[in-house]
Design an enzyme around this catalytic site. Structure first.
Site, PDB file in Angstrom:
ATOM      1  N   PRO A  90       0.849  -1.390   0.061  1.00  0.00           N
ATOM      2  CA  PRO A  90       0.002   0.262  -0.076  1.00  0.00           C
ATOM      3  C   PRO A  90       0.931   1.064   0.101  1.00  0.00           C
ATOM      4  O   PRO A  90       0.404   2.513  -0.385  1.00  0.00           O
ATOM      5  CB  PRO A  90      -0.636  -0.012   1.302  1.00  0.00           C
ATOM      6  CG  PRO A  90      -0.145  -1.154   2.144  1.00  0.00           C
ATOM      7  CD  PRO A  90       0.504  -2.098   1.051  1.00  0.00           C
ATOM      8  N   GLU A 117       1.170  -8.899   8.060  1.00  0.00           N
ATOM      9  CA  GLU A 117       1.617  -7.542   8.236  1.00  0.00           C
ATOM     10  C   GLU A 117       2.517  -7.164   7.128  1.00  0.00           C
ATOM     11  O   GLU A 117       3.059  -5.927   7.290  1.00  0.00           O
ATOM     12  CB  GLU A 117       2.304  -7.365   9.353  1.00  0.00           C
ATOM     13  CG  GLU A 117       1.770  -7.626  10.871  1.00  0.00           C
ATOM     14  CD  GLU A 117       0.455  -6.298  10.896  1.00  0.00           C
ATOM     15  OE1 GLU A 117       1.017  -5.381  10.351  1.00  0.00           O
ATOM     16  OE2 GLU A 117      -0.618  -6.713  11.354  1.00  0.00           O
ATOM     17  N   ARG A 155      -5.070  -5.909 -21.478  1.00  0.00           N
ATOM     18  CA  ARG A 155      -6.159  -5.366 -22.548  1.00  0.00           C
ATOM     19  C   ARG A 155      -5.516  -4.592 -23.424  1.00  0.00           C
ATOM     20  O   ARG A 155      -5.814  -4.077 -24.618  1.00  0.00           O
ATOM     21  CB  ARG A 155      -7.507  -4.706 -21.618  1.00  0.00           C
ATOM     22  CG  ARG A 155      -7.078  -3.424 -21.027  1.00  0.00           C
ATOM     23  CD  ARG A 155      -8.120  -3.266 -19.986  1.00  0.00           C
ATOM     24  NE  ARG A 155      -9.334  -3.195 -20.663  1.00  0.00           N
ATOM     25  CZ  ARG A 155      -9.859  -2.096 -21.410  1.00  0.00           C
ATOM     26  NH1 ARG A 155      -9.180  -1.109 -21.707  1.00  0.00           N
ATOM     27  NH2 ARG A 155     -11.086  -2.062 -21.960  1.00  0.00           N
ATOM     28  N   ASP A 170     -10.161   4.939 -24.196  1.00  0.00           N
ATOM     29  CA  ASP A 170     -10.443   4.698 -23.213  1.00  0.00           C
ATOM     30  C   ASP A 170      -9.898   6.038 -22.042  1.00  0.00           C
ATOM     31  O   ASP A 170      -9.084   6.610 -22.533  1.00  0.00           O
ATOM     32  CB  ASP A 170      -9.725   3.554 -22.465  1.00  0.00           C
ATOM     33  CG  ASP A 170     -10.683   2.170 -22.641  1.00  0.00           C
ATOM     34  OD1 ASP A 170     -11.860   2.287 -22.871  1.00  0.00           O
ATOM     35  OD2 ASP A 170     -10.046   0.906 -22.545  1.00  0.00           O
TER      36      ASP A 170
END
Ligand SMILES: C[S@@+](CC[C@H](N)C(=O)[O-])C[C@H]1O[C@@H](n2cnc3c(N)ncnc32)[C@H](O)[C@@H]1O
Length: 233
Positions: A90, A117, A155, A170
């Site tokens: 993160p 963790e 993609r 897109d």
């Protein structure tokens, strides 16, 4: 594009790799995913991959030995020790369309998914990782983030989407977000398809789409800036 995914939960990828665009990319041979369960590289009787943190505290930390052994094995087997190595955390740099495009242009890469963790710090320091994040929130593991990386880049591989144009128009691919789309029926729950799209006038349609895309882009940019400013305060 070949992706080696190091994970403790390879089964999470099974349906993902078989269905929809990712499945098509795999069937066409454009994408190959090598799932490596790094628990296999734990050498003790119980195949232990985690242990209690030094200094105390909650949770378990991923041990360095099985991860180093798995990464080394993949690098050696592939013959491409310099391939991009992505560690999911993160705290990493935010994954975005630019990174998806870059990834789609790499012939081979390695993606390491954490759990618990997170990793013993020596894993972070052990290789020239690109540390990437799916966003400023905490998942229980890196698998969903790895799937996002794979899907966003697969993609973009040549021949994978039915229409080559659909990836080019897109959002985030150009400077503009995508315009609104409508399909049948013409009227649904008090909402109608804008007349211009039924006009058959391709120049007017292109102009309308461009205007809508510009309006959405400006609105997105102001919301995004407001959100970033709020976070900074
Ligand atoms: C519960 S998280 C560990 C969080 C860590 N203790 C922290 O606060 O930074 C376990 C694993 O999930 C993955 N993960 C969690 N959130 C993620 C995110 N936003 N992007 C990418 N990977 C994520 C990472 O691989 C991480 O090692």
């Amino acid at each position: 594009m070949k992706v080696h995914v190091l994970t403790l939960f390879p089964r999470l990828f099974e349906a993902f790799l078989e269905e929809s665009i990712v499945g098509i990319a795999a069937d066409k041979g454009a994408l190959q995913v090598d799932l490596v369960d790094f628990r296999r590289f734990a050498t003790d009787r119980h195949h232990t991959v985690d242990d209690r943190p030094y200094g105390g505290g909650p949770g378990m930390v991923i041990k360095p030995e099985p991860v180093f052994a798995a990464v080394d094995e993949v690098l050696q087997r592939s013959g491409r020790p310099g391939m991009p190595k992505i560690l999911l955390t993160p705290q990493g740099a935010p994954f975005d369309q630019r990174r998806a495009e870059w990834l789609a242009a790499q012939p081979e890469c390695l993606v390491l998914c954490g759990r618990y963790e997170g990793f013993d710090e020596r894993i972070h320091r052990g290789y020239d990782w690109l540390e990437w994040s799916l966003g400023p929130f905490v998942l229980s593991g890196g698998e969903i983030a790895a799937m996002a990386l794979i899907e966003a880049s697969a993609r973009l591989l040549p021949g994978v989407l039915g229409h080559e144009d659909s990836a080019r128009q897109d959002s985030f691919v150009n400077d503009l977000l995508d315009h609104p789309h409508y399909t049948r029926p013409e009227r649904f729950r008090d909402q109608s398809v804008p007349d211009v799209l039924l006009s058959g006038d391709h120049e007017r349609i292109a102009r309308w789409r461009r205007q809508e895309a510009e309006t959405r882009t400006a609105s997105w940019a102001s919301r995004h800036t407001a959100c970033t400013e709020r976070q900074e305060r």
